[in-house]
Design a protein around this motif. Structure first.
Motif: not given
Ligand code: ADP
Ligand code: MG
Length: 681
Positions: A220-226, A232-235, A274-275, A401-410
Motif C-alpha cells: 500500500l505504501r509503495i503503490q501510494a507513492l507511485r 505529481e505536479e512539477g514533473g 509531464p510526470y 536539479g528540479e525533478q529530473p527523470d530518473v533511470l536506474f540500470m542494472t
C-alpha cells in the motif's frame, strides 16, 4: 488510549525497573512491542523415538538417568555427560558449560531432554532440560531471539500476562473483509497462535496473517507513492527532437534489438510525459544497455536539458565516456567526466560549465553526487549498475536539479519478488533479448589441481588471437591478502607466457592513472591476459576477450560469477568461462553447478535468492529492502503477489479514503509519512 497497549511495559505485573531496562535492550518499550516480538521460529518438542530420528536432527526424549554425571573441564569451559535410557536406547546426554546440573541429576530420575541427535556417537547434545516427565502443553515451542538477562520462561510469562490483560483492547488492524477473504485469524487469536501454538498448523495460520498484513501494508505504501508520483505536479514534459534521435540510431554500427527498441520507447514516453520518470531498466550482462542510455541522454540534450550518467567504478565511468563520446561528440554534444581522481583545476572547470550549461552530459562516479555539483537544467539522471550504489546515494542524485527523470540500470537480474519489493514504486523495463549472433558461453567447473590443463587451453585461445581475463577473489578492496593472490597469479602467468604474450595486472590498490593505462592497454590489445581482482566485474567491454578464468570461484556469489562471466561472450567468437573451485559446502557446489547449467541471468538470480536469502542478494544494507518481522520474501512470494494486487485494487477504489471499512489502512498510510511526500527509499 491510556489503558491501551501503547502503555509502557512497566505497567505489566512482574516488570520492575530492572526488567524494564532489560526488555528495553531488546527494543521492547511498550506492551505492543512485547506482543509483537515474534518468535524467530517454532521448535518441534514432540517426543520422538530415537530409532526414527535421523543423524544431526533435533529431538526431544523423555528418559531415565542411568549414571552419575561426570564433568570434564578444559580451561574455562566444561562438558557434563550423563547416561540416560530413552525408550530402549541407552545413550549419552552431553551438556556444555552447565556443570551446575551435576547436583541436580540422580540415577533413577526422569528427565525430558531436547537436543541434537548424534547417531554415530549415540549421544544427544542437549540444548534444554526439564526435570520430570514432559509437562509441556505445547508441542511447538516458540524460540525468541532473546539476548541478555531476560529468560525465556519469564518472557513467556510476560507475554501471557499481557495477552490476558489487554486482549479486549488490542485493536484489529486488518479489515474484516480481507480477513474473511483469505480466512485469516483475528488479531488476538493470531497473537495467541504465534506465542502459544497448539500445533504447527496453528502457528502457521498466525504466520500467514501477519505476513499478509505486513506485505499488504508495504505494498500500500509503495503503490501510494507511485500514484502520487504519477499525479505529481512539477514533473516536466521534455520535448526532444525525434528526427535527431532517429538520425543517431541510423548511425549506430548495428541495428537495435527488438527489446532495445521497446525499452527505448518506454523510456521516451516517460521523458515526454509531464510526470517524473522513475524507471528501472533491467538487462542481462551484454544485452546492450549502454546504447539505450546514450539515446535517452541524447534525447534530453536535443531539448536543451542536461544529462548525467553515474557509474559505480572509475573504469566503468571511463568506458562509458569513451562510448558516449564516440556516438555523441560528432553530433556536437559536449561531454565531460567527473571522478574522484579528476584534478582540482579540471574539476572546478567542469563544475562551472555544468552550472552555466556549457556541458550537456556529465559522466562520472560518486563524484557526481557531491553537494557542490550543480546543474543549469538537469533533465535526466541515469545510474548504471544501480545495485552497487547505496540507497541514499541514489536518492541524492535524484534530488539534484528540479525533478529530473530518473533511470536506474542494472545487469543483476532481480527476482520478481525482490524487484517488486525493493523497486515496487518504480516502473520496470527489461531488455530480455541478446543482440543477434551471440554464442552461448561454455562454462566449465574444474578443481584447482587442473590449473595446468587450463593454461594449455588458454594458450590455444591466445594463439588464435583472442584475449583473456584471470580473476582472483577480492572480498574487500583494501584486503592485502587478496591483492597478493592476484600478484601471485600474475607472476605465474607472466613467467609462463614470457616472450609470447603480455600479461597485465589490475587491482583496486593501483593508482588511478595506472588502472586506466592497464585497462586501455587491454582494451586495445596491447595486454593479452589481464589478471585482475573483481574491479573488472561490472560493465567492462572488450569484445575480443573470450576466455574468463575465475580462481577460487567458490568464494563468489552467483550474481557476481554471472557478472564476471558476462565480460566474455561479447563479440563474434565462441567464449569460455572456467571456474576453478574446490567448494567445501553443498551450497558452494550448487553454485558451481548452477553456473555450468545455465547462462540465463534470471534463472541464476532465482537460484541465488533461494541459496542465500534476500538479505544477501543485494549485498548487506545496500538493498533498499525493508525488514519484515514475519514475511519472508523467498517463502511468501504468493502472498506478496496477492498483497500487491490487493493494494493496487484498494487504492483504485473511489471511496478508499472515506469508507470506514478501510480505517486501519488509512491510518497506517497517514502515519507512514508517504502521503507527505516523505520517501522511504
Ligand atoms: P550491458 O547491457 O552489459 O551494459 P553493453 O551496453 O556493454 O551491455 O553492450 C554489450 C555489447 O553489445 C557492446 O559491445 C555493444 O556494442 C554491443 N551491442 C549493443 N547493442 C547491440 C545490438 N543491437 N546489436 C549488436 N551489438 C550490440
Ligand atoms: Mg553496462
Amino acid at each position: 488510549m491510556s489503558e491501551g497497549i501503547q502503555q509502557s511495559i512497566t505497567v505489566l505485573k512482574g516488570v520492575g525497573k530492572e526488567t524494564a531496562d532489560n526488555l528495553q535492550a531488546l527494543g521492547i518499550e511498550t506492551i505492543e512491542d512485547l506482543l509483537f516480538t515474534f518468535p524467530a521460529r517454532h521448535e518441534d518438542v514432540r517426543l520422538k523415538d530415537l530409532a526414527e530420528t535421523p543423524h544431526n536432527e533435533k529431538v526431544t526424549v523423555e528418559a531415565r538417568v542411568e549414571s552419575e554425571p561426570t564433568v570434564f573441564y578444559t580451561g574455562r569451559k566444561n562438558r557434563l555427560q550423563v547416561h540416560i535410557l530413552a525408550g530402549r536406547y541407552l545413550v549419552k546426554a552431553v551438556f556444555f558449560n552447565q556443570a551446575y546440573l551435576k547436583n541436580k541429576l540422580h540415577v533413577g530420575d526422569t528427565v525430558t531432554i531436547t537436543g541434537k541427535w548424534d547417531k554415530g556417537r549415540q549421544s544427544i547434545s542437549a540444548s534444554r532440560i526439564e526435570f520430570g516427565p514432559k509437562t509441556q502443553q505445547m508441542d511447538f515451542e516458540p524460540v525468541y531471539a532473546l539476548r541478555g538477562k531476560v529468560t525465556k520462561k519469564r518472557f513467556t510469562t510476560f507475554i501471557q500476562t499481557a495477552l490476558q490483560t489487554y486482549q479486549e483492547v488490542i485493536p484489529e488492524t486488518l479489515p474484516l473483509f480481507l480477513r474473511e477473504k483469505y480466512r485469516l485469524l483475528p488479531i488476538v487469536d493470531a497473537l495467541y497462535a504465534v506465542h502459544f501454538p497448539k500445533s504447527v498448523q496453528h502457528a502457521n495460520q498466525a504466520r500467514r496473517r501477519f505476513a499478509y498484513e505486513e506485505l499488504l501494508h508495504f505494498q500500500l505504501r509503495i503503490q501510494a507513492l507511485r500514484k502520487l508520483r504519477l499525479n505529481e505536479e512539477g514533473g516536466r514534459a521534455i520535448s526532444y527532437n525525434l528526427p535527431l534521435v532517429k538520425a543517431l540510431i541510423t548511425r549506430l554500427p548495428y541495428e537495435l534489438t527488438g527489446a532495445q527498441k521497446r525499452v527505448v520507447n518506454e523510456i521516451f514516453r516517460d521523458i515526454k510525459s509531464p510526470y517524473r520518470m522513475n524507471r528501472l531498466l533491467q538487462g542481462d550482462v551484454g544485452s546492450g544497455k549502454t546504447v539505450v542510455a546514450a539515446l535517452a541522454l541524447y534525447a534530453v540534450v536535443t531539448a536543451g536539458y542536461q544529462g548525467a550518467l553515474m557509474a559505480p567504478t572509475e573504469i566503468l565511468a571511463e568506458q562509458h565516456s569513451v562510448s558516449l563520446a564516440e556516438w555523441l561528440a560528432p553530433l556536437g554534444v559536449r561531454l565531460a567526466m567527473l571522478s574522484g581522481s579528476t584534478k582540482t583545476k579540471v574539476r572546478r572547470e567542469v563544475l562551472a560549465h555544468l552550472a552555466s550549461g556549457e556541458i550537456d552530459i556529465v559522466i562520472g562516479t560518486h563524484a557526481l553526487i557531491q553537494p557542490d555539483v550543480e546543474f543549469k537544467q538537469l533533465g535526466l539522471v541515469i545510474t548504471d549498475e544501480q545495485h552497487r550504489f547505496g540507497v541514499s546515494q541514489r536518492r541524492i542524485l535524484r534530488d539534484k536539479g528540479e525533478q529530473p527523470d530518473v533511470l536506474f540500470m542494472t545487469a543483476t537480474p532481480i527476482p520478481r519478488t525482490l524487484a517488486i519489493t525493493a523497486f515496487g514504486e518504480m516502473d520496470v523495463s527489461a531488455i530480455d533479448e541478446m543482440p543477434a549472433g551471440r554464442k552461448v558461453i561454455e562454462t566449465h567447473w574444474l578443481r584447482p589441481e587442473k590449473m595446468s590443463a587450463v593454461f594449455e587451453r588458454l594458450t590455444l585461445e591466445l594463439q588464435a588471437g583472442r584475449q583473456a581475463y584471470a580473476i582472483c577473489p577480492l572480498i574487500e578492496e583494501s584486503d592485502k591478502l587478496d591483492v597478493q593472490n592476484a600478484v601471485e597469479l600474475y607472476e605465474q602467468l607472466a613467467s609462463f607466457y614470457e616472450g609470447k604474450f603480455t600479461v597485465g595486472l589490475m587491482h583496486g590498490r593501483l593508482p588511478t592513472d595506472e588502472k586506466e593505462r592497464v585497462m586501455r592497454d587491454f582494451s586495445n590489445g596491447d595486454i593479452t591476459v589481464l589478471v585482475s581482482t573483481t574491479v573488472v566485474e561490472v560493465g567492462v567491454n572488450v569484445p575480443n576477450a573470450t576466455f574468463m578464468l575465475i580462481t577460487d570461484a567458490e568464494r563468489f556469489g552467483l550474481a557476481q560469477l554471472h557478472q564476471l562471466r558476462g565480460r566474455v561472450g561479447r563479440g563474434e567468437h565462441q567464449s569460455y568461462c572456467v571456474l576453478l573451485a574446490d567448494p567445501k559446502t553443498d551450497e558452494g557446489k550448487e553454485r558451481m553447478m548452477a553456473m555450468t547449467a545455465t547462462n540465463n541471468g534470471f534463472e541464476l538470480a532465482e537460484k541465488d535468492l533461494a541459496l542465500r536469502g534476500p538479505g544477501d542478494f543485494f549485498g548487506r544494507k545496500q538493498s533498499g529492502l525493508p525488514e519484515f518481522k514475519m514475511a519472508d520474501l523467498v517463502e511468501d512470494y504468493r502472498i506478496l503477489d496477492v498483497a500487491r494486487q490487493d493494494a493496487v485494487d484498494l487504492l483504485q477504489r473511489d471511496d478508499f479514503w472515506q469508507n470506514p471499512l478501510y480505517t486501519p489502512l488509512q491510518e497506517m498510510l497517514k502515519q507512514s509519512g508517504v502521503l507527505d511526500g516523505e520517501r522511504f527509499d
